[in-house]
Design a protein around this motif. Structure first.
Motif, PDB file in Angstrom:
ATOM      1  N   ASP A  59       0.859  -1.179   0.000  1.00 64.27           N
ATOM      2  CA  ASP A  59       0.000   0.000   0.000  1.00 64.27           C
ATOM      3  C   ASP A  59       0.896   1.230   0.000  1.00 64.27           C
ATOM      4  OD1 ASP A  59      -2.865  -0.883   0.169  1.00 64.27           O
ATOM      5  OD2 ASP A  59      -2.023  -2.010   1.855  1.00 64.27           O
ATOM      6  N   ALA A  60       0.722   2.068  -1.022  1.00 64.73           N
ATOM      7  CA  ALA A  60       1.569   3.252  -1.178  1.00 64.73           C
ATOM      8  C   ALA A  60       0.793   4.519  -0.868  1.00 64.73           C
ATOM      9  CB  ALA A  60       2.105   3.319  -2.607  1.00 64.73           C
ATOM     10  N   ASP A  61       1.470   5.451  -0.206  1.00 65.26           N
ATOM     11  CA  ASP A  61       0.945   6.804  -0.053  1.00 65.26           C
ATOM     12  C   ASP A  61       2.089   7.772  -0.360  1.00 65.26           C
ATOM     13  OD1 ASP A  61       2.483   7.224   2.319  1.00 65.26           O
ATOM     14  OD2 ASP A  61       0.827   6.559   3.589  1.00 65.26           O
ATOM     15  N   ALA A  62       1.886   9.031  -0.114  1.00 73.66           N
ATOM     16  CA  ALA A  62       2.876  10.045  -0.492  1.00 73.66           C
ATOM     17  C   ALA A  62       4.185   9.944   0.286  1.00 73.66           C
ATOM     18  CB  ALA A  62       2.284  11.440  -0.310  1.00 73.66           C
ATOM     19  N   ASN A  63       4.164   9.279   1.449  1.00 72.81           N
ATOM     20  CA  ASN A  63       5.342   9.262   2.313  1.00 72.81           C
ATOM     21  C   ASN A  63       5.946   7.889   2.574  1.00 72.81           C
ATOM     22  OD1 ASN A  63       5.156  12.099   2.837  1.00 72.81           O
ATOM     23  ND2 ASN A  63       3.381  11.619   4.098  1.00 72.81           N
ATOM     24  N   ALA A  64       5.253   6.824   2.170  1.00 69.92           N
ATOM     25  CA  ALA A  64       5.748   5.494   2.529  1.00 69.92           C
ATOM     26  C   ALA A  64       5.134   4.413   1.652  1.00 69.92           C
ATOM     27  CB  ALA A  64       5.439   5.197   3.988  1.00 69.92           C
ATOM     28  N   LEU A  65       5.767   3.267   1.713  1.00 75.39           N
ATOM     29  CA  LEU A  65       5.240   2.050   1.119  1.00 75.39           C
ATOM     30  C   LEU A  65       5.056   1.051   2.262  1.00 75.39           C
ATOM     31  CD1 LEU A  65       4.473   0.380  -1.379  1.00 75.39           C
ATOM     32  CD2 LEU A  65       6.878  -0.339  -1.513  1.00 75.39           C
ATOM     33  N   ALA A  66       3.810   0.688   2.523  1.00 81.99           N
ATOM     34  CA  ALA A  66       3.527  -0.309   3.547  1.00 81.99           C
ATOM     35  C   ALA A  66       3.585  -1.682   2.899  1.00 81.99           C
ATOM     36  CB  ALA A  66       2.158  -0.072   4.169  1.00 81.99           C
ATOM     37  N   VAL A  67       4.277  -2.601   3.554  1.00 80.31           N
ATOM     38  CA  VAL A  67       4.440  -3.958   3.049  1.00 80.31           C
ATOM     39  C   VAL A  67       3.940  -4.923   4.121  1.00 80.31           C
ATOM     40  CG1 VAL A  67       6.060  -5.671   2.167  1.00 80.31           C
ATOM     41  CG2 VAL A  67       6.524  -3.234   1.803  1.00 80.31           C
ATOM     42  N   ARG A  68       3.034  -5.795   3.732  1.00 82.24           N
ATOM     43  CA  ARG A  68       2.544  -6.837   4.643  1.00 82.24           C
ATOM     44  C   ARG A  68       2.840  -8.191   4.005  1.00 82.24           C
ATOM     45  NH1 ARG A  68      -2.660  -7.803   8.205  1.00 82.24           N
ATOM     46  NH2 ARG A  68      -2.596 -10.077   8.255  1.00 82.24           N
ATOM     47  N   ILE A  69       3.361  -9.095   4.818  1.00 88.41           N
ATOM     48  CA  ILE A  69       3.628 -10.453   4.357  1.00 88.41           C
ATOM     49  C   ILE A  69       2.848 -11.422   5.228  1.00 88.41           C
ATOM     50  CG2 ILE A  69       5.370 -12.244   3.998  1.00 88.41           C
ATOM     51  CD1 ILE A  69       7.450  -9.984   3.715  1.00 88.41           C
ATOM     52  N   ASP A  70       2.095 -12.306   4.585  1.00 85.97           N
ATOM     53  CA  ASP A  70       1.398 -13.389   5.267  1.00 85.97           C
ATOM     54  C   ASP A  70       2.028 -14.687   4.758  1.00 85.97           C
ATOM     55  OD1 ASP A  70      -0.819 -11.906   6.654  1.00 85.97           O
ATOM     56  OD2 ASP A  70      -1.214 -11.284   4.590  1.00 85.97           O
ATOM     57  N   ALA A  71       2.675 -15.418   5.651  1.00 89.33           N
ATOM     58  CA  ALA A  71       3.417 -16.619   5.275  1.00 89.33           C
ATOM     59  C   ALA A  71       2.987 -17.803   6.133  1.00 89.33           C
ATOM     60  CB  ALA A  71       4.914 -16.367   5.435  1.00 89.33           C
ATOM     61  N   SER A  72       3.445 -18.998   5.744  1.00 89.65           N
ATOM     62  CA  SER A  72       2.995 -20.222   6.416  1.00 89.65           C
ATOM     63  C   SER A  72       3.634 -20.460   7.776  1.00 89.65           C
ATOM     64  CB  SER A  72       3.230 -21.433   5.515  1.00 89.65           C
ATOM     65  OG  SER A  72       4.602 -21.575   5.221  1.00 89.65           O
ATOM     66  N   GLY A  73       4.735 -19.792   8.072  1.00 89.54           N
ATOM     67  CA  GLY A  73       5.396 -19.966   9.362  1.00 89.54           C
ATOM     68  C   GLY A  73       6.539 -18.986   9.508  1.00 89.54           C
ATOM     69  N   ALA A  74       7.231 -19.069  10.637  1.00 84.95           N
ATOM     70  CA  ALA A  74       8.293 -18.106  10.943  1.00 84.95           C
ATOM     71  C   ALA A  74       9.438 -18.155   9.929  1.00 84.95           C
ATOM     72  CB  ALA A  74       8.823 -18.338  12.353  1.00 84.95           C
ATOM     73  N   ASP A  75       9.882 -19.350   9.548  1.00 88.80           N
ATOM     74  CA  ASP A  75      10.974 -19.461   8.575  1.00 88.80           C
ATOM     75  C   ASP A  75      10.561 -18.916   7.216  1.00 88.80           C
ATOM     76  OD1 ASP A  75      12.568 -20.633  10.488  1.00 88.80           O
ATOM     77  OD2 ASP A  75      12.270 -22.682   9.744  1.00 88.80           O
ATOM     78  N   HIS A  76       9.336 -19.228   6.825  1.00 90.14           N
ATOM     79  CA  HIS A  76       8.811 -18.735   5.557  1.00 90.14           C
ATOM     80  C   HIS A  76       8.726 -17.210   5.571  1.00 90.14           C
ATOM     81  CE1 HIS A  76       5.381 -19.256   2.358  1.00 90.14           C
ATOM     82  NE2 HIS A  76       6.497 -18.820   1.815  1.00 90.14           N
ATOM     83  N   LEU A  77       8.252 -16.667   6.683  1.00 88.80           N
ATOM     84  CA  LEU A  77       8.146 -15.215   6.827  1.00 88.80           C
ATOM     85  C   LEU A  77       9.514 -14.551   6.696  1.00 88.80           C
ATOM     86  CD1 LEU A  77       6.376 -12.723   7.443  1.00 88.80           C
ATOM     87  CD2 LEU A  77       6.782 -13.181   9.869  1.00 88.80           C
ATOM     88  N   GLU A  78      10.511 -15.090   7.367  1.00 86.77           N
ATOM     89  CA  GLU A  78      11.863 -14.509   7.291  1.00 86.77           C
ATOM     90  C   GLU A  78      12.407 -14.579   5.869  1.00 86.77           C
ATOM     91  OE1 GLU A  78      13.465 -12.685   9.622  1.00 86.77           O
ATOM     92  OE2 GLU A  78      11.549 -12.915  10.643  1.00 86.77           O
ATOM     93  N   ALA A  79      12.166 -15.686   5.189  1.00 85.70           N
ATOM     94  CA  ALA A  79      12.624 -15.814   3.801  1.00 85.70           C
ATOM     95  C   ALA A  79      11.942 -14.773   2.917  1.00 85.70           C
ATOM     96  CB  ALA A  79      12.347 -17.220   3.282  1.00 85.70           C
ATOM     97  N   MET A  80      10.649 -14.574   3.113  1.00 81.50           N
ATOM     98  CA  MET A  80       9.908 -13.616   2.287  1.00 81.50           C
ATOM     99  C   MET A  80      10.318 -12.176   2.584  1.00 81.50           C
ATOM    100  SD  MET A  80       8.286 -15.350   0.145  1.00 81.50           S
ATOM    101  CE  MET A  80       7.620 -13.877  -0.600  1.00 81.50           C
ATOM    102  N   LYS A  81      10.640 -11.870   3.834  1.00 77.60           N
ATOM    103  CA  LYS A  81      11.152 -10.537   4.165  1.00 77.60           C
ATOM    104  C   LYS A  81      12.402 -10.249   3.338  1.00 77.60           C
ATOM    105  CE  LYS A  81       9.724 -10.285   9.030  1.00 77.60           C
ATOM    106  NZ  LYS A  81      10.251 -10.266  10.424  1.00 77.60           N
ATOM    107  N   GLY A  82      13.290 -11.225   3.245  1.00 78.99           N
ATOM    108  CA  GLY A  82      14.507 -11.057   2.466  1.00 78.99           C
ATOM    109  C   GLY A  82      14.224 -10.872   0.986  1.00 78.99           C
ATOM    110  N   VAL A  83      13.299 -11.645   0.442  1.00 81.33           N
ATOM    111  CA  VAL A  83      12.932 -11.525  -0.974  1.00 81.33           C
ATOM    112  C   VAL A  83      12.417 -10.126  -1.266  1.00 81.33           C
ATOM    113  CG1 VAL A  83      11.259 -12.295  -2.709  1.00 81.33           C
ATOM    114  CG2 VAL A  83      12.476 -13.982  -1.317  1.00 81.33           C
TER     115      VAL A  83
END
Length: 106
Positions: A59-83
């Motif tokens: 979600d983008a606005d004039a001052n930031a880009l908000a990023v939300r990740i929904d993943a299957s577990g903690a390891d998956h979430l960490e991997a997706m953060k890196g991607v």
């Protein structure tokens, strides 16, 4: 599902959102407008064997880009953060590395 959100400060959030979505739409399920985008990473993307798909929402606005990740577990979430961070920094090379202040979604 395990989720995290980060608000990345940038005046170019819409531009980066669109670049990322266009980049990923060649291989992944993507929908986007200049202000909102979603990308679904299949559970078996790049040889991974996660239990569920990952969903990345921008979600983008004039001052930031908000990023939300929904993943299957903690390891998956960490991997997706890196991607997401690697790809965003590649498109935002003039202001990279961008700060990602990840917070769990409760």
């Amino acid at each position: 599902m395990t989720s995290a959100i980060a608000k990345v400060p940038t005046a170019h959030g819409s531009k980066y959102l669109q670049q990322l979505c266009k980049h990923w739409q060649h291989n992944l399920a993507v929908t986007f407008t200049p202000e909102h985008g979603t990308v679904t990473f299949p559970k078996d993307a790049r040889g991974a064997t996660w239990t569920d798909d990952a969903l990345v929402t921008f979600d983008a606005d004039a001052n930031a880009l908000a990023v939300r990740i929904d993943a299957s577990g903690a390891d998956h979430l960490e991997a997706m953060k890196g991607v997401v961070a690697r790809h965003l920094d590649r498109f935002a090379f003039r202001e990279a590395p961008l700060p990602f202040d990840w917070h769990p979604v409760v």
